[in-house]
Design a protein around this motif. Structure first.
Motif, short mmCIF file in Angstrom:
data_model
loop_
_atom_site.label_atom_id
_atom_site.label_comp_id
_atom_site.label_asym_id
_atom_site.label_seq_id
_atom_site.Cartn_x
_atom_site.Cartn_y
_atom_site.Cartn_z
N LEU A 28 -5.79 -3.02 6.50
CA LEU A 28 -5.63 -3.41 7.90
C LEU A 28 -6.97 -3.67 8.59
N ALA A 29 -8.02 -2.94 8.18
CA ALA A 29 -9.35 -3.11 8.79
C ALA A 29 -10.16 -4.23 8.15
N GLY A 30 -9.63 -4.81 7.06
CA GLY A 30 -10.38 -5.86 6.36
C GLY A 30 -11.55 -5.33 5.56
N THR A 31 -11.52 -4.04 5.23
CA THR A 31 -12.63 -3.41 4.49
C THR A 31 -12.22 -3.00 3.07
N TYR A 32 -11.08 -3.51 2.59
CA TYR A 32 -10.65 -3.18 1.23
C TYR A 32 -11.73 -3.66 0.27
N PRO A 33 -12.14 -2.83 -0.70
CA PRO A 33 -13.29 -3.20 -1.55
C PRO A 33 -13.01 -4.39 -2.46
N LYS A 34 -14.07 -5.13 -2.73
CA LYS A 34 -14.00 -6.26 -3.65
C LYS A 34 -14.08 -5.73 -5.08
N GLU A 35 -13.35 -6.38 -5.98
CA GLU A 35 -13.35 -5.97 -7.39
C GLU A 35 -14.77 -5.94 -7.96
N SER A 36 -15.57 -6.95 -7.66
CA SER A 36 -16.93 -7.01 -8.22
C SER A 36 -17.76 -5.81 -7.79
N ASP A 37 -17.59 -5.36 -6.54
CA ASP A 37 -18.32 -4.18 -6.06
C ASP A 37 -17.86 -2.92 -6.80
N LEU A 38 -16.55 -2.80 -6.99
CA LEU A 38 -16.02 -1.63 -7.69
C LEU A 38 -16.47 -1.59 -9.14
N VAL A 39 -16.43 -2.74 -9.81
CA VAL A 39 -16.88 -2.80 -11.22
C VAL A 39 -18.33 -2.38 -11.30
N ASP A 40 -19.17 -2.89 -10.41
CA ASP A 40 -20.59 -2.55 -10.39
C ASP A 40 -20.79 -1.05 -10.18
N GLN A 41 -20.07 -0.46 -9.23
CA GLN A 41 -20.20 0.97 -8.97
C GLN A 41 -19.76 1.80 -10.17
N MET A 42 -18.66 1.42 -10.80
CA MET A 42 -18.16 2.19 -11.95
C MET A 42 -19.14 2.10 -13.12
N GLU A 43 -19.73 0.93 -13.33
CA GLU A 43 -20.69 0.77 -14.43
C GLU A 43 -21.94 1.62 -14.18
N HIS A 44 -22.42 1.64 -12.94
CA HIS A 44 -23.59 2.47 -12.62
C HIS A 44 -23.27 3.96 -12.75
N PHE A 45 -22.08 4.35 -12.35
CA PHE A 45 -21.66 5.75 -12.48
C PHE A 45 -21.60 6.16 -13.95
N CYS A 57 0.85 -1.20 0.00
CA CYS A 57 0.00 0.00 0.00
C CYS A 57 0.88 1.25 0.00
N TYR A 58 0.66 2.11 -0.98
CA TYR A 58 1.44 3.35 -1.04
C TYR A 58 0.61 4.58 -0.70
N ASP A 59 -0.66 4.38 -0.36
CA ASP A 59 -1.46 5.52 0.11
C ASP A 59 -2.12 5.13 1.44
N PRO A 60 -2.27 6.10 2.33
CA PRO A 60 -2.77 5.78 3.67
C PRO A 60 -4.18 5.22 3.71
N LYS A 61 -5.06 5.63 2.80
CA LYS A 61 -6.44 5.15 2.83
C LYS A 61 -6.49 3.67 2.47
N SER A 62 -5.72 3.26 1.47
CA SER A 62 -5.68 1.83 1.12
C SER A 62 -5.15 1.02 2.29
N LEU A 63 -4.07 1.49 2.91
CA LEU A 63 -3.50 0.79 4.06
C LEU A 63 -4.53 0.65 5.18
N GLU A 64 -5.25 1.74 5.43
CA GLU A 64 -6.28 1.71 6.48
C GLU A 64 -7.30 0.61 6.21
N HIS A 65 -7.76 0.51 4.96
CA HIS A 65 -8.78 -0.48 4.62
C HIS A 65 -8.22 -1.90 4.60
#
Length: 111
Positions: A44-61, A34-42
């Motif tokens: 470490l917290a186990g909340t890093y987004p799943k690819e399928s969720d990101l693809v879905d969000q980008m398609e809807h956007f 991780c080279y940015d603090p937000k990614s590292l935070e997620h």
């Protein structure tokens, strides 16, 4: 080379936009990768987004923008490269392509 309608400033009507993609991100990074603090935070917290969720969000956007009459361009897929935030790598105002100062870990994305 195709010329797209110009935008004269950050508040002009949006006519054409590049919307990133979230395909082929690869696995959740390790904390060391991780080279940015937000990614590292997620990570470490186990909340890093799943690819399928990101693809879905980008398609809807992209669909919402197209529904408003905006021409949406998408980058070609580069497996293993995070292409969600396409504007981080550069943007156009009028006829000027602006290359921002980005972190060295992402410099290869400008190509």
């Amino acid at each position: 080379m195709r010329i797209y309608p110009a935008v004269s400033d950050e508040t002009a009507s949006l006519k054409t936009v590049i919307v990133g993609i979230a395909n082929d991100l690869g696995p959740t990074p390790t904390p060391e990768d991780c080279y940015d603090p937000k990614s590292l935070e997620h990570v470490l917290a186990g909340t890093y987004p799943k690819e399928s969720d990101l693809v879905d969000q980008m398609e809807h956007f992209a669909a919402a923008l197209e529904g408003c009459g905006v021409q949406v361009l998408r980058p070609r897929n580069l497996p293993g490269v995070h292409q969600v935030f396409a504007r981080d790598i550069g943007f156009v105002v009028d006829t000027t392509y602006v290359v921002p100062n980005i972190i060295s870990e992402r410099s290869h994305e400008q190509e």
